[in-house]
Design an enzyme around this catalytic site. Structure first.
Site, mmCIF file in Angstrom:
data_model
loop_
_atom_site.group_PDB
_atom_site.id
_atom_site.type_symbol
_atom_site.label_atom_id
_atom_site.label_comp_id
_atom_site.label_asym_id
_atom_site.label_seq_id
_atom_site.Cartn_x
_atom_site.Cartn_y
_atom_site.Cartn_z
ATOM 1 N N CYS A 1 -1.286 5.568 10.113
ATOM 2 C CA CYS A 1 -0.103 4.864 10.633
ATOM 3 C C CYS A 1 -0.491 3.545 11.272
ATOM 4 O O CYS A 1 -1.394 3.484 12.087
ATOM 5 C CB CYS A 1 0.589 5.681 11.722
ATOM 6 N N CYS B 1 6.273 -6.868 7.445
ATOM 7 C CA CYS B 1 7.360 -6.322 8.268
ATOM 8 C C CYS B 1 7.739 -7.363 9.313
ATOM 9 O O CYS B 1 6.891 -8.075 9.824
ATOM 10 C CB CYS B 1 6.893 -5.051 8.972
ATOM 11 N N CYS C 1 5.926 -4.941 15.960
ATOM 12 C CA CYS C 1 5.521 -4.015 17.025
ATOM 13 C C CYS C 1 4.091 -4.360 17.447
ATOM 14 O O CYS C 1 3.231 -4.638 16.601
ATOM 15 C CB CYS C 1 5.609 -2.565 16.559
ATOM 16 N N CYS D 1 0.963 -2.522 15.829
ATOM 17 C CA CYS D 1 0.966 -2.218 14.388
ATOM 18 C C CYS D 1 0.390 -3.387 13.592
ATOM 19 O O CYS D 1 0.801 -4.533 13.755
ATOM 20 C CB CYS D 1 2.397 -1.928 13.936
ATOM 21 N N GLU E 1 0.833 -1.196 0.000
ATOM 22 C CA GLU E 1 0.000 0.000 0.000
ATOM 23 C C GLU E 1 0.871 1.250 0.000
ATOM 24 O O GLU E 1 1.926 1.288 0.618
ATOM 25 C CB GLU E 1 -0.915 -0.010 1.231
ATOM 26 N N CYS F 1 3.435 8.505 1.318
ATOM 27 C CA CYS F 1 3.887 7.553 2.331
ATOM 28 C C CYS F 1 4.136 6.225 1.611
ATOM 29 O O CYS F 1 3.227 5.630 1.036
ATOM 30 C CB CYS F 1 2.820 7.416 3.414
#
Ligand code: SAH
Length: 361
Positions: free
Chosen positions: A338, A115, A119, A122, A95, A108
């Site tokens: 975010c 990933c 975290c 997230c 994205e 962005c």
């Protein structure tokens, strides 16, 4: 003579493009023209590159291509933020987000599919790492955004805050920044780029020596080692202490500062004493704090603090002379904010899938 039919011009630096064109038996200066067609004008079909010799156009058409991520979904938020879901050559999806008027125009960009940092707050972290992006795929997102939004003549900034950890995909990320900085192409100054990282210390030191230096944002999120380990797993290896030391030795241009991002999680890291501790641990670092109230999502076991709680936290920092801002989350209604970037249904492949792919079935 190169006869590799899959040569991807969209993944080449200007120098590599020169080598390739030379290998086709043509003069390398044509690389500047081809680069400008691809990156400045968004033309990827050699037939449209009208100032090239006919023979070179034909050679490029038969022996090369420009791989471009394909837009498979677009969403527009009520605040004007746009999210693109892009399909890569292997079918994987990422994205990219356009955030207008902040006050500048901002893209962005993602650096990985998924990933590995995991975290706790997230959504991308929930995917695990599927794979790194190539430089062509990282920079290619900018090309797609410029084309899709018709922005070839509009100045913009980039934040490497999409899916992925840029310093975990260091070489391709830096190559992408070099490709974007090339004056024959987009000509994007590294001053317009912000690289956000969880703080992989050896890579921070490597970044410190780069000729093309983006702005640096560190995802701090905590003020004690125990607190950080609980929410940002890589802290087990790279402690808060070591990250702050790396920031202290990071070379900064005259007016620039390191941004410390701080996701605010209700009841976890949003108390007045956290704010006081944060001001204290940042002493002596040229930095500023960007508070990001959590963007909640199903599957994320935390809550967003109240605005009053966020304001009180910010006030404590400001009283202590720390420059602080609160990030206004954009595009939450289209899950473009975010930590909300996730493309479902493409998690890590099972050993059986890998095997069957390797067997070509
Ligand atoms: N891997 C990079 C880029 C991540 S995205 C990094 O860690 O910096 C950019 C920022 O969004 C990071 O600070 C990240 O911690 C933050 N973020 C992740 N999930 C979030 C969420 N649910 N709400 C608010 N911010 C979040």
């Amino acid at each position: 003579m190169s006869t590799n039919p899959t040569a991807d011009l969209g993944n080449m630096t200007l120098a590599a493009l020169g080598d390739f064109i030379e290998s086709l038996g043509h003069k390398r200066f044509h690389a500047r023209q081809v680069y400008a067609w691809i990156w400045k004008r968004g033309v990827t079909d050699p037939e449209g590159m009208t100032d090239l010799p006919k023979a070179l156009r034909a050679a490029l058409a038969s022996q090369a291509r420009v791989a471009t991520p394909e837009v498979v979904q677009r969403s527009v938020s009520e605040d004007g933020t746009r999210k693109l879901v892009l399909k890569l050559g292997d079918g994987r999806q990422i994205e990219s987000v356009f955030i207008p008027d902040t006050p500048s125009q901002t893209f962005c960009i993602s650096t990985q599919v998924g990933c590995a940092m995991a975290c706790a707050f997230c959504l991308t972290g929930k995917m695990g790492l599927v794979r790194h992006l190539t430089a062509g795929e990282i920079a290619g997102q900018v090309r797609v955004l410029l084309d899709t939004l018709d922005m070839h003549d509009t100045p913009f900034n980039i934040v490497l805050m999409g899916m992925g950890e840029p310093l975990h995909n260091y070489d391709e990320t830096m190559k992408a920044l070099a490709m974007l900085a090339q004056e024959q192409g987009v000509g994007l100054s590294p001053k317009r780029v912000t690289l956000s990282t969880v703080g992989l210390v050896p890579m921070l030191d490597k970044l410190a020596a780069e000729p093309l230096m983006p702005n640096l944002a560190i995802s701090l999120h905590a003020t004690t080692e125990a607190q950080r380990v609980a929410i940002v797993p890589p802290s087990k290896k790279y402690t808060l202490h070591d990250i702050l030391e790396a920031c202290r030795r990071f070379p900064l241009a005259k007016r620039s500062r390191i941004t410390f991002e701080y996701v605010m999680l209700a009841g976890v890291n949003d108390a007045p004493e956290d704010a006081r501790r944060l001001a204290k641990i940042l002493t002596g670092i040229k930095g500023k704090v960007n508070l990001i109230p959590l963007n909640a999502a199903p599957g994320i076991p935390f809550e967003r603090p109240s605005d009053a709680r966020v304001d009180a936290f910010a006030a404590i920092l400001a009283e202590r002379g720390v420059t602080v801002s609160v990030r206004k989350s954009r595009g939450r209604d289209i899950r473009a904010a975010c930590g909300q970037l996730i493309v479902e249904g493409q998690g890590r492949r099972s050993p059986a899938q890998l095997l069957s792919e390797a067997m070509g079935s």
